[in-house]
Write a protein that holds these residues in place. Sequence first.
Motif, PDB file in Angstrom:
ATOM      1  N   LEU A 104       0.860  -1.175   0.000  1.00 31.16           N
ATOM      2  CA  LEU A 104       0.000   0.000   0.000  1.00 31.16           C
ATOM      3  C   LEU A 104       0.896   1.225   0.000  1.00 31.16           C
ATOM      4  O   LEU A 104       1.802   1.337   0.818  1.00 31.16           O
ATOM      5  CB  LEU A 104      -0.887   0.000   1.246  1.00 31.16           C
ATOM      6  CG  LEU A 104      -1.817   1.176   1.430  1.00 31.16           C
ATOM      7  CD1 LEU A 104      -2.923   1.118   0.380  1.00 31.16           C
ATOM      8  CD2 LEU A 104      -2.420   1.149   2.815  1.00 31.16           C
ATOM      9  N   ASP A 105       0.660   2.120  -0.940  1.00 30.68           N
ATOM     10  CA  ASP A 105       1.496   3.305  -1.095  1.00 30.68           C
ATOM     11  C   ASP A 105       0.578   4.493  -1.377  1.00 30.68           C
ATOM     12  O   ASP A 105      -0.228   4.445  -2.289  1.00 30.68           O
ATOM     13  CB  ASP A 105       2.459   3.073  -2.266  1.00 30.68           C
ATOM     14  CG  ASP A 105       3.487   4.166  -2.403  1.00 30.68           C
ATOM     15  OD1 ASP A 105       3.592   5.006  -1.507  1.00 30.68           O
ATOM     16  OD2 ASP A 105       4.179   4.173  -3.422  1.00 30.68           O
ATOM     17  N   ARG A 106       0.690   5.565  -0.579  1.00 25.92           N
ATOM     18  CA  ARG A 106      -0.210   6.716  -0.746  1.00 25.92           C
ATOM     19  C   ARG A 106       0.530   7.995  -0.380  1.00 25.92           C
ATOM     20  O   ARG A 106       1.203   8.064   0.632  1.00 25.92           O
ATOM     21  CB  ARG A 106      -1.423   6.548   0.168  1.00 25.92           C
ATOM     22  CG  ARG A 106      -2.406   7.698   0.190  1.00 25.92           C
ATOM     23  CD  ARG A 106      -3.265   7.670  -1.067  1.00 25.92           C
ATOM     24  NE  ARG A 106      -4.519   8.361  -0.896  1.00 25.92           N
ATOM     25  CZ  ARG A 106      -4.703   9.645  -1.150  1.00 25.92           C
ATOM     26  NH1 ARG A 106      -3.723  10.385  -1.574  1.00 25.92           N
ATOM     27  NH2 ARG A 106      -5.883  10.197  -0.995  1.00 25.92           N
ATOM     28  N   VAL A 107       0.409   9.001  -1.229  1.00 23.94           N
ATOM     29  CA  VAL A 107       0.948  10.330  -0.945  1.00 23.94           C
ATOM     30  C   VAL A 107      -0.180  11.152  -0.332  1.00 23.94           C
ATOM     31  O   VAL A 107      -1.286  11.175  -0.846  1.00 23.94           O
ATOM     32  CB  VAL A 107       1.470  11.008  -2.230  1.00 23.94           C
ATOM     33  CG1 VAL A 107       1.937  12.421  -1.937  1.00 23.94           C
ATOM     34  CG2 VAL A 107       2.601  10.187  -2.827  1.00 23.94           C
ATOM     35  N   VAL A 108       0.120  11.807   0.786  1.00 24.56           N
ATOM     36  CA  VAL A 108      -0.886  12.579   1.507  1.00 24.56           C
ATOM     37  C   VAL A 108      -0.435  14.036   1.579  1.00 24.56           C
ATOM     38  O   VAL A 108       0.674  14.317   2.029  1.00 24.56           O
ATOM     39  CB  VAL A 108      -1.069  12.021   2.940  1.00 24.56           C
ATOM     40  CG1 VAL A 108      -2.094  12.835   3.708  1.00 24.56           C
ATOM     41  CG2 VAL A 108      -1.454  10.559   2.897  1.00 24.56           C
ATOM     42  N   PRO A 109      -1.279  14.972   1.147  1.00 27.44           N
ATOM     43  CA  PRO A 109      -0.899  16.376   1.259  1.00 27.44           C
ATOM     44  C   PRO A 109      -0.967  16.850   2.712  1.00 27.44           C
ATOM     45  O   PRO A 109      -1.843  16.443   3.462  1.00 27.44           O
ATOM     46  CB  PRO A 109      -1.930  17.098   0.397  1.00 27.44           C
ATOM     47  CG  PRO A 109      -3.082  16.181   0.311  1.00 27.44           C
ATOM     48  CD  PRO A 109      -2.559  14.787   0.488  1.00 27.44           C
ATOM     49  N   LEU A 110      -0.024  17.677   3.098  1.00 27.09           N
ATOM     50  CA  LEU A 110       0.020  18.244   4.437  1.00 27.09           C
ATOM     51  C   LEU A 110      -0.392  19.711   4.374  1.00 27.09           C
ATOM     52  O   LEU A 110      -0.233  20.358   3.346  1.00 27.09           O
ATOM     53  CB  LEU A 110       1.431  18.136   5.014  1.00 27.09           C
ATOM     54  CG  LEU A 110       1.980  16.729   5.199  1.00 27.09           C
ATOM     55  CD1 LEU A 110       3.417  16.787   5.666  1.00 27.09           C
ATOM     56  CD2 LEU A 110       1.132  15.956   6.193  1.00 27.09           C
ATOM     57  N   PRO A 111      -0.885  20.248   5.483  1.00 28.64           N
ATOM     58  CA  PRO A 111      -1.224  21.674   5.487  1.00 28.64           C
ATOM     59  C   PRO A 111       0.016  22.522   5.208  1.00 28.64           C
ATOM     60  O   PRO A 111       1.110  22.213   5.664  1.00 28.64           O
ATOM     61  CB  PRO A 111      -1.734  21.922   6.904  1.00 28.64           C
ATOM     62  CG  PRO A 111      -1.978  20.591   7.498  1.00 28.64           C
ATOM     63  CD  PRO A 111      -1.184  19.593   6.734  1.00 28.64           C
TER      64      PRO A 111
END
Length: 131
Positions: A105-112
């Motif tokens: 499982l690989d996911r890029v998550v945007p940060l504030p």
Amino acid sequence: VLYDRIDALNFLDTETWRPGFKLGKSIKSDVLSNVFDADLPAKVSFSAKFGTMQGLKKFVWDPVGKAALTVRLLDIGGNGKSEAGALRFRASIKTNKVREHGFELDRVVPLPSFLGSPKTTRIYGNMVYKT
């Protein structure tokens, strides 16, 4: 091109975390997508690890070949590259008879963004069964 791009990981044995040398070739395919009439992009990889460094002066010749298959089962990405992600099935076999299979499982998550430019982080997990 006879082999994939060479970068720093070609000179590091990621199993022992020692200097070494390996080459690989990846081939992308849509055969599974066509057969099952679904979005199942696959990648077949062939690689060879030639050996590792023992200490600072001794290179140990220990060639191992590997064939691997990676299939994206589910696209879990959002909008654009800043939210890319996938669930993949992976399987491999090596010439030293080690077999592996599992899920990734690989996911890029945007940060504030507090200081101007947007930031991202990557969430990664895998489950592997070795025989």
